[in-house]
Design an enzyme around this catalytic site. Structure first.
Site, PDB file in Angstrom:
ATOM      1  N   VAL A 235       0.848  -1.193   0.000  1.00 32.06           N
ATOM      2  CA  VAL A 235       0.000   0.000   0.000  1.00 32.06           C
ATOM      3  C   VAL A 235       0.877   1.233   0.000  1.00 32.06           C
ATOM      4  CG1 VAL A 235      -1.693   1.339   1.282  1.00 32.06           C
ATOM      5  CG2 VAL A 235      -1.776  -1.142   1.334  1.00 32.06           C
ATOM      6  N   ASP A 328      -3.727   6.273 -16.973  1.00 30.38           N
ATOM      7  CA  ASP A 328      -3.169   6.946 -18.146  1.00 30.38           C
ATOM      8  C   ASP A 328      -1.674   6.807 -18.378  1.00 30.38           C
ATOM      9  OD1 ASP A 328      -5.529   8.515 -19.083  1.00 30.38           O
ATOM     10  OD2 ASP A 328      -5.444   9.199 -17.018  1.00 30.38           O
ATOM     11  N   GLU A1070     -36.340  25.083 -10.507  1.00 35.44           N
ATOM     12  CA  GLU A1070     -36.252  24.088 -11.586  1.00 35.44           C
ATOM     13  C   GLU A1070     -35.921  24.651 -12.972  1.00 35.44           C
ATOM     14  OE1 GLU A1070     -40.179  22.416 -11.058  1.00 35.44           O
ATOM     15  OE2 GLU A1070     -39.305  20.565 -10.365  1.00 35.44           O
TER      16      GLU A1070
HETATM   17  C1  LIG Z   1     -10.943   9.143  -7.758  1.00 37.06           C
HETATM   18  C2  LIG Z   1      -9.785   8.597  -8.517  1.00 37.06           C
HETATM   19  C3  LIG Z   1      -9.536   9.127  -9.768  1.00 37.06           C
HETATM   20  C4  LIG Z   1      -8.473   8.629 -10.511  1.00 37.06           C
HETATM   21  N1  LIG Z   1      -8.270   9.132 -11.767  1.00 37.06           N
HETATM   22  C5  LIG Z   1      -7.241   8.634 -12.506  1.00 37.06           C
HETATM   23  C6  LIG Z   1      -6.987   9.108 -13.822  1.00 37.06           C
HETATM   24  O1  LIG Z   1      -7.696   9.982 -14.347  1.00 37.06           O
HETATM   25  N2  LIG Z   1      -5.959   8.553 -14.520  1.00 37.06           N
HETATM   26  C7  LIG Z   1      -5.150   7.599 -13.966  1.00 37.06           C
HETATM   27  O2  LIG Z   1      -4.206   7.174 -14.610  1.00 37.06           O
HETATM   28  N3  LIG Z   1      -5.374   7.138 -12.733  1.00 37.06           N
HETATM   29  C8  LIG Z   1      -6.393   7.619 -12.004  1.00 37.06           C
HETATM   30  N4  LIG Z   1      -6.610   7.115 -10.752  1.00 37.06           N
HETATM   31  C9  LIG Z   1      -5.816   5.973 -10.306  1.00 37.06           C
HETATM   32  C10 LIG Z   1      -4.603   6.412  -9.527  1.00 37.06           C
HETATM   33  O3  LIG Z   1      -3.702   7.127 -10.345  1.00 37.06           O
HETATM   34  C11 LIG Z   1      -3.954   5.131  -9.064  1.00 37.06           C
HETATM   35  O4  LIG Z   1      -4.843   4.554  -8.148  1.00 37.06           O
HETATM   36  C12 LIG Z   1      -2.654   5.388  -8.345  1.00 37.06           C
HETATM   37  O5  LIG Z   1      -1.677   5.882  -9.229  1.00 37.06           O
HETATM   38  C13 LIG Z   1      -2.155   4.148  -7.669  1.00 37.06           C
HETATM   39  O6  LIG Z   1      -1.086   4.507  -6.838  1.00 37.06           O
HETATM   40  P1  LIG Z   1      -1.132   4.204  -5.277  1.00 37.06           P
HETATM   41  O7  LIG Z   1       0.154   4.649  -4.729  1.00 37.06           O
HETATM   42  O8  LIG Z   1      -2.324   4.786  -4.671  1.00 37.06           O
HETATM   43  O9  LIG Z   1      -1.264   2.627  -5.308  1.00 37.06           O
HETATM   44  P2  LIG Z   1      -1.834   1.643  -4.214  1.00 37.06           P
HETATM   45  O10 LIG Z   1      -3.302   1.667  -4.254  1.00 37.06           O
HETATM   46  O11 LIG Z   1      -1.199   1.874  -2.928  1.00 37.06           O
HETATM   47  O12 LIG Z   1      -1.338   0.273  -4.850  1.00 37.06           O
HETATM   48  C14 LIG Z   1      -1.773  -0.137  -6.113  1.00 37.06           C
HETATM   49  C15 LIG Z   1      -1.122  -1.439  -6.540  1.00 37.06           C
HETATM   50  O13 LIG Z   1       0.238  -1.223  -6.885  1.00 37.06           O
HETATM   51  C16 LIG Z   1       1.082  -2.107  -6.143  1.00 37.06           C
HETATM   52  N5  LIG Z   1       2.293  -1.352  -5.824  1.00 37.06           N
HETATM   53  C17 LIG Z   1       2.359  -0.028  -5.571  1.00 37.06           C
HETATM   54  N6  LIG Z   1       3.640   0.333  -5.421  1.00 37.06           N
HETATM   55  C18 LIG Z   1       4.399  -0.766  -5.562  1.00 37.06           C
HETATM   56  C19 LIG Z   1       5.790  -1.021  -5.513  1.00 37.06           C
HETATM   57  N7  LIG Z   1       6.676  -0.049  -5.321  1.00 37.06           N
HETATM   58  N8  LIG Z   1       6.197  -2.282  -5.726  1.00 37.06           N
HETATM   59  C20 LIG Z   1       5.313  -3.282  -5.951  1.00 37.06           C
HETATM   60  N9  LIG Z   1       3.986  -3.110  -6.014  1.00 37.06           N
HETATM   61  C21 LIG Z   1       3.537  -1.858  -5.827  1.00 37.06           C
HETATM   62  C22 LIG Z   1       0.272  -2.484  -4.918  1.00 37.06           C
HETATM   63  O14 LIG Z   1       0.695  -3.736  -4.438  1.00 37.06           O
HETATM   64  C23 LIG Z   1      -1.119  -2.509  -5.460  1.00 37.06           C
HETATM   65  O15 LIG Z   1      -1.396  -3.742  -6.075  1.00 37.06           O
HETATM   66  C24 LIG Z   1      -7.645   7.592  -9.978  1.00 37.06           C
HETATM   67  C25 LIG Z   1      -7.910   7.081  -8.714  1.00 37.06           C
HETATM   68  C26 LIG Z   1      -8.969   7.568  -7.986  1.00 37.06           C
HETATM   69  C27 LIG Z   1      -9.231   6.999  -6.644  1.00 37.06           C
END
Ligand SMILES: Cc1cc2nc3c(=O)[nH]c(=O)nc-3n(C[C@H](O)[C@H](O)[C@H](O)COP(=O)(O)OP(=O)(O)OC[C@H]3O[C@@H](n4cnc5c(N)ncnc54)[C@H](O)[C@@H]3O)c2cc1C
Ligand code: FES
Ligand code: FES
Length: 1138
Positions: A235, A328, A1070
């Site tokens: 995470v 993206d 409305e």
């Molecule tokens: C409301 C909303 C809007 C969004 N809009 C867009 C959008 O327009 N375009 C877009 O591209 N994305 C969009 N996203 C997605 C967002 O960019 C991705 O959820 C985000 O980049 C994931 O990164 P995180 O650090 O939160 O990953 P996490 O949720 O923490 O992890 C995601 C996955 O990656 C794995 N992981 C992460 N880091 C590592 C590591 N270093 N090594 C091994 N495994 C790893 C984890 O095990 C897990 O399986 C959106 C998300 C939300 C919630």
């Protein structure tokens, strides 16, 4: 102290402060925005950034300071300048989004006290508001910009009005003043707790009964843990894991909280998308343009990827490894030939190329379970290398892309010979797709149209439900009842009173008894100690169904099966049959309008408190119709209404969705609407559509028939406008097509057909004067500079092949009040206390439309006391019984008149006292009246008009009066992608003598922006099995800040009168929604311009909403020809047109 059950939960659940709001729970609305501050040891600085509290796991905040809206100021202590300015600029209606907006702006100012407009736009990009239309929010916040910086967004947003204050008669042409506002003083801000700077960063472990969360101390520790728990996700930002957790209810997950890995030339995997964007911006600023072409492309994508809060949390590593083709970055990074550094304890480091082979399936990569991603190398661009990124989404920003692409072309030095071409698409299949010679027409169609296999994949995840008879004995809750925290399971047999409510003789069951007629119907309820426990247990209730045929979901199918609800309605003026025999041309066509979700930010909620005596019950509810809630609860529980008291303080938005529980639906016109499985309000909605079908036009022979189709979809309820925007839209489409057929400008055809005499009759023979409607129309065309701009647009279209512009104007006549006459009533209770303070209670509900403010203004005017001495506590069925719903734009009319009546009664009683003691103050009069035993409490009542329609004879006064308006909008479309930009809108609205211009303009802008959603963005998608797939903000898009036309000018018609309503005002809730149809017709004009250039006709079908896909397909060209639509019946669609 965290309970074991709370280990995984977000910050939002734990902070028991109610300022931070829970809207969507998935990062999609911004209502839960808070500021997190962390000490950055490496650079010896404190970082402040916004996050979505709903996705921020509480355990990840060790060592951080969190500031919620309560921490910056309050009405009890002192407002923070951000709070003060949004309030002063009227940037808050229902107020549900406001704390989130405030925290986004506050955090921006913590980092940059003198922001630019672009900074503000970016900071608020992840915050949705369903009420205001955004303009007043921006107006309030732009006061923090240096004047030199306050450019661009809403340059003319100050609404052009001349308003008279109801209390002081002071005439002003400004909506608000910023004189004497608190200055921004950063020295007053909360400091970062120094003790958090000294924290030792050790390993942390949180153990719950379902989860274990481990925060490794360093990389070695992380690799060890990954070897020990290979299946445990890492995470980091939690923005993918967090949302899936909510949706899938994962059990027994072990989390590893990731450490920061430093980025060198390469980008560390845990670099947030915000930091990545900053780094890319710096590189682009500081390096030669030739070397940063790849970074520029990445920036293009990052600017509209999610909102600021998500970009602050989400990491590049998470984005890549989520392996979601809708994300993206992968297509761009793959086109740039990026490489990944991955590492495991056993095998050390290895380098892998980021290309289509990395992704082995949806959500799956070729990384081994024990490996973690360390960094991503993004190479500089070389000379003769050109890179571009592309994304098309349902909304221009803060929306997942439907299709995304990264493209790199390398030319032979000094030539135009292509040496290599790298094109990757995301969103056209379950994994990243590399374009080679093998690109199939299907994939091409997907990329061109945005129909993609990902959505098919999503549909497989949906509940596959077929229909079904079941008997109550087929429900087995035993497993659920054995689960921790579960109290009981309730179904139809447990209802002490009646299990069905009646709505005008139409029964609707609370819990399904014998037959389930739609997906999602409630068959029972699990009562548990927490929401999570109840949700988990509900999954374990076993229900055995028996299929029931035929099952159908669409209007087409309902027509085939002749499945309609009664009554079937018809309205007719003139003699249609005779007219058809003599006309020159007959034009037949159809238009499809999709439904709309209310998407009020505050979800439904109710607290019921049994009082213990005689079955008394207190209900605290967010309902637009408190009296109906009281009645239905009484019927269900078998308790008389006099023992149930229903309290409504205020609602976080409603728009008709909280009255009961969406309407989808020449001249000889037949309207069909999809009513779902029960009638609900659908027949009334259909009636309103028919009653509005003449709009502003005197069409001598006009017939409309309305049929509500009975299908096996859930039955939805009315949305703001209640069928009006649909009825009006169909008539405007008729005029548009007539104009095309006659080769005339649409605005000319509109003008020819408008009602013009001083006394006119609608098609249902209601008398009215169109004078103010015509004034709105003329003023609107004039203020918009319609004719000059039309010429400029024609010139623009001549010089641009792939971009086209269009402009359209429509007039509007909208009925106010209920056509069911008995609802046209209002009641109020006004009490004056001995200290002179006044308490007003009325039957309306405050949901952001300002009904309470207007009631206070009216009471203040009559009693001649300042508004600060008057208080409105809540709507309570104990104070004002049997109140009508706050709906039909009639709330203020009814309530205002009732408050006026009560206050006038009191003033009549006080008159002798006042006359005998002319020098007394208000308070002295009241004390004197009390001593003279004058009753200081009065009820007020408004007996509204007796409206009603005789449907047999097509006649009747359906409405109290009409609110008029006119609107002109200009758009630009991209013919290759279907994208469109709203450029400018001018509205002239007749609100009579406005009681409160700021509130009325707020309603106009808010309604108009909701209309943008209805006619261009908001699309409900149902699977062929009748399951609604667009649930929540990640799939269903309402307008965001980016959708509001940068020039939005709202004018209130001057010198307008309305003798029917309180103080000559008019209802406004409305009507404005329909004005956004101008955007739809402007898009149609722009598409027609594109088609004309290709020798195609101006007449073409375009359904509403005019989504990117529909616009792209309507701009027919060589590319759409390469991807023809498959024949109906030869494939299973992923979604159906209901
Ligand atoms: C409301 C909303 C809007 C969004 N809009 C867009 C959008 O327009 N375009 C877009 O591209 N994305 C969009 N996203 C997605 C967002 O960019 C991705 O959820 C985000 O980049 C994931 O990164 P995180 O650090 O939160 O990953 P996490 O949720 O923490 O992890 C995601 C996955 O990656 C794995 N992981 C992460 N880091 C590592 C590591 N270093 N090594 C091994 N495994 C790893 C984890 O095990 C897990 O399986 C959106 C998300 C939300 C919630
Ligand atoms: S509740 Fe957190 S973003 Fe909607
Ligand atoms: S004021 Fe923004 S959602 Fe209601």
């Amino acid at each position: 102290m965290l309970s074991q059950n709370h280990l995984h939960v977000s910050l939002l659940y734990i902070v028991l402060l109610t300022g931070t709001k829970y809207g969507c729970g998935g990062g999609g609305c911004g209502a839960c925005t808070v500021m997190v501050s962390r000490y950055d040891q490496l650079h010896n600085r404190v970082l402040h950034y916004t996050v979505n509290a709903c996705l921020q796991p509480i355990c990840t905040l060790h060592g951080s300071a969190v500031v919620t809206v309560e921490g910056i100021g309050s009405t009890k202590t002192k407002l923070h300048p951000v709070q003060e300015r949004i309030a002063k600029a009227h940037g808050s209606q229902c107020g549900f989004c406001t704390p989130g907006m405030v925290m986004s702006m506050y955090t921006l100012l913590r980092n940059k006290p003198h922001p630019t407009m672009e900074d503000i736009r970016e900071a608020l990009g992840g915050n949705l508001c369903r009420c205001t239309g955004y303009r007043p929010i921006i107006d309030g916040f732009k006061t923090f910009c240096d004047v030199s910086n306050a450019f661009n967004l809403f340059p003319q947003a100050s609404c052009l009005i001349q308003s008279t204050c109801l209390l002081t008669n002071h005439i002003s042409d400004e909506l608000f003043h910023m004189d004497n506002v608190l200055p921004l003083d950063p020295s007053q801000d909360l400091i970062f707790p120094p003790e958090l700077m000294k924290r030792a960063c050790g390993s942390l472990c949180f153990q719950g009964d379902r989860l274990k969360l481990i925060s490794p101390v360093d990389l070695t520790n992380l690799l060890e843990l990954k070897t020990e728990y290979p299946e445990a996700p890492v995470v980091v930002g939690n923005t993918t894991i967090g949302t899936n957790l909510l949706l899938c209810h994962l059990l027994f997950v072990i989390y590893l909280l990731c450490v920061h890995v430093h980025a060198g030339v390469s980008v560390g995997a845990v670099c947030t998308l915000s930091s990545l964007k900053e780094e890319m911006e710096m590189a682009v600023r500081e390096m030669e343009a030739e070397r940063t072409r790849g970074y520029q492309a990445l920036l293009q994508t990052l600017r509209c990827l999610a909102g600021k809060q998500i970009r602050n949390m989400a990491t590049i590593g998470g984005n890549i490894l989520s392996a979601n083709p809708k994300y993206d970055l992968n297509s761009v990074l793959a086109a740039l030939d990026c490489t990944l550094q991955v590492m495991s304890k056993e095998n050390g480091t290895r380098e892998i190329t980021l290309n289509e082979e990395l992704f082995t399936g949806f959500g799956k990569t070729a990384l081994r379970p024990d490996e973690v991603l360390l960094s991503i190398d993004i190479p500089y661009s070389k000379p003769w290398e050109f890179v571009s990124a592309f994304r098309q989404a349902q909304r221009r920003e803060f929306a997942f892309s439907i299709v995304n692409a990264g493209m790199k072309v390398v030319f032979k030095e000094g030539s135009n010979i292509v040496e290599s071409l790298n094109i990757y698409y995301g969103g056209v299949g379950p994994t990243l797709v590399k374009v080679g010679r093998t690109l199939t027409p299907q994939a091409l169609r997907c990329s061109a149209l945005g129909r993609c296999a990902t959505q098919e994949a999503a549909c497989r995840f949906s509940d596959h439900v077929s229909l079904f008879h079941f008997k109550t004995s087929d429900i087995d809750p035993s497993e659920a009842l054995g689960m921790t925290g579960v109290v009981t399971f309730l179904s139809a047999g447990d209802v002490p009173g009646q299990n069905r409510r009646m709505w005008f003789n139409n029964p609707e069951e609370l819990f399904a008894e014998e037959e389930v007629t739609c997906v999602g119907q409630i068959i029972g309820a699990v009562v548990a100690e927490s929401r999570e426990q109840a949700r988990r247990a509900a999954q374990r209730v076993k229900v055995t169904y028996q299929d029931l045929l035929p099952v159908f979901f669409t209007i087409e199918e309902a027509i085939q099966h002749q499945s309609f609800f009664d009554p079937k309605r018809k309205l007719e003026r003139g003699d249609m049959d005779k007219a058809f025999e003599t006309v020159d041309q007959i034009l037949e066509d159809e238009i499809y309008l999709g439904g709309q979700e209310h998407f009020y930010m505050e979800t439904q909620g109710l607290i019921a408190v049994p009082k213990g005596e005689n079955g008394e019950l207190e209900l605290f509810v967010a309902s637009q119709h408190a009296a109906y809630t009281q009645e239905v609860v009484g019927i269900t529980l078998g308790i008389d209404s006099n023992k149930i008291t229903c309290h409504v303080r205020r609602l976080g938005g409603a728009f008709g969705g909280k009255v009961m529980k969406i309407l989808s639906s020449e001249s000889d016109i037949t309207y069909y609407s999809n009513g779902g499985c029960t009638l609900d309000e659908s027949s009334f909605i259909m009636e309103k559509a028919l009653l509005h079908m003449d709009n502003a036009y005197r069409i001598p022979n006009l017939r409309g028939r309305g049929l509500v189709c009975k299908t096996y979809l859930p039955s939805y309820t009315a949305f703001r406008g209640f069928g009006g925007p649909q009825g009006l839209m169909v008539m405007e489409s008729v005029l548009h097509e007539v104009a095309v057929k006659c080769g005339l400008p649409p605005q000319k055809v509109r003008e020819i057909n408008m009602y013009r005499e001083e006394e006119c009759y609608t098609h249902h023979k209601q008398l009215f004067s169109p004078r103010d409607m015509l004034r709105c129309w003329d003023e609107c065309l004039d203020k918009a500079g319609y004719h000059d701009r039309l010429q400029a647009i024609q010139q623009f279209n001549t010089y641009n092949r792939w971009k086209k512009r269009g402009i359209s104007a429509v007039p509007m006549k909208f009925g106010v009040g209920f056509s069911k006459g008995f609802y046209n009533q209002g009641a109020a209770l006004v009490n004056i206390y001995k200290d002179g303070s006044v308490l007003v209670a009325h039957g309306g509900t405050e949901m952001g439309q300002g009904i309470n403010t207007k009631a206070l203004q009216i009471a203040g005017r009559i009693l001649k006391v300042p508004m600060s001495s008057i208080h409105i506590k809540e709507t309570c069925t104990g104070n004002v019984p049997n109140a009508a719903p706050s709906a039909a734009s009639f709330g203020t009319d009814a309530v205002g008149m009732a408050v006026k009546d009560a206050c006038e009664k009191l003033m009549r009683r006080l008159k002798p006292v006042m006359e005998n003691h002319p020098k007394y103050t208000w308070q002295q009069w009241i004390v004197e009246a009390y001593c003279q035993k004058v009753s200081l409490s009065a009820t007020g009542f408004f007996l509204g008009p007796h409206t009603g329609v005789d449907w047999e004879n097509s006649e009747g006064t359906a409405y109290y009066y009409f609110t008029f308006g006119a609107c002109c909008s200009e758009v630009e479309i991209d013919c290759l992608t279907g994208d469109h930009k709203n450029l400018r809108t001018d509205i002239v609205m007749d609100v009579g003598e406005s009681l409160n211009p700021a509130l009325d303009i707020g309603q106009i802008e808010g309604g108009f922006v909701q209309g943008i959603g209805l006619y261009t963005i908001e699309e409900l998608q149902f699977s062929p099995e009748g399951v609604l797939m667009t649930r929540g903000p990640s799939q269903y898009k309402i307008p965001a800040l980016c959708d509001v036309p940068p020039q939005l000018n709202v004018h209130l018609l001057a010198n307008a009168q309305n003798p029917h309503a309180i103080y000559n005002s008019k209802g406004i809730g409305e009507p404005p929604v329909f004005l956004a149809s101008t955007i739809f017709f402007a898009i149609k004009e722009a598409v027609a311009a594109a088609r004309r250039e290709r020798g195609l006709g101006d007449s073409f079908p375009l359904s509403s909403p005019a989504t990117a896909e529909r616009i792209r397909m309507a701009c027919e060209d060589q590319f759409t020809e390469m991807a023809p639509s498959p024949k109906k019946g030869t494939f299973k669609p992923w979604s159906i047109n209901i």
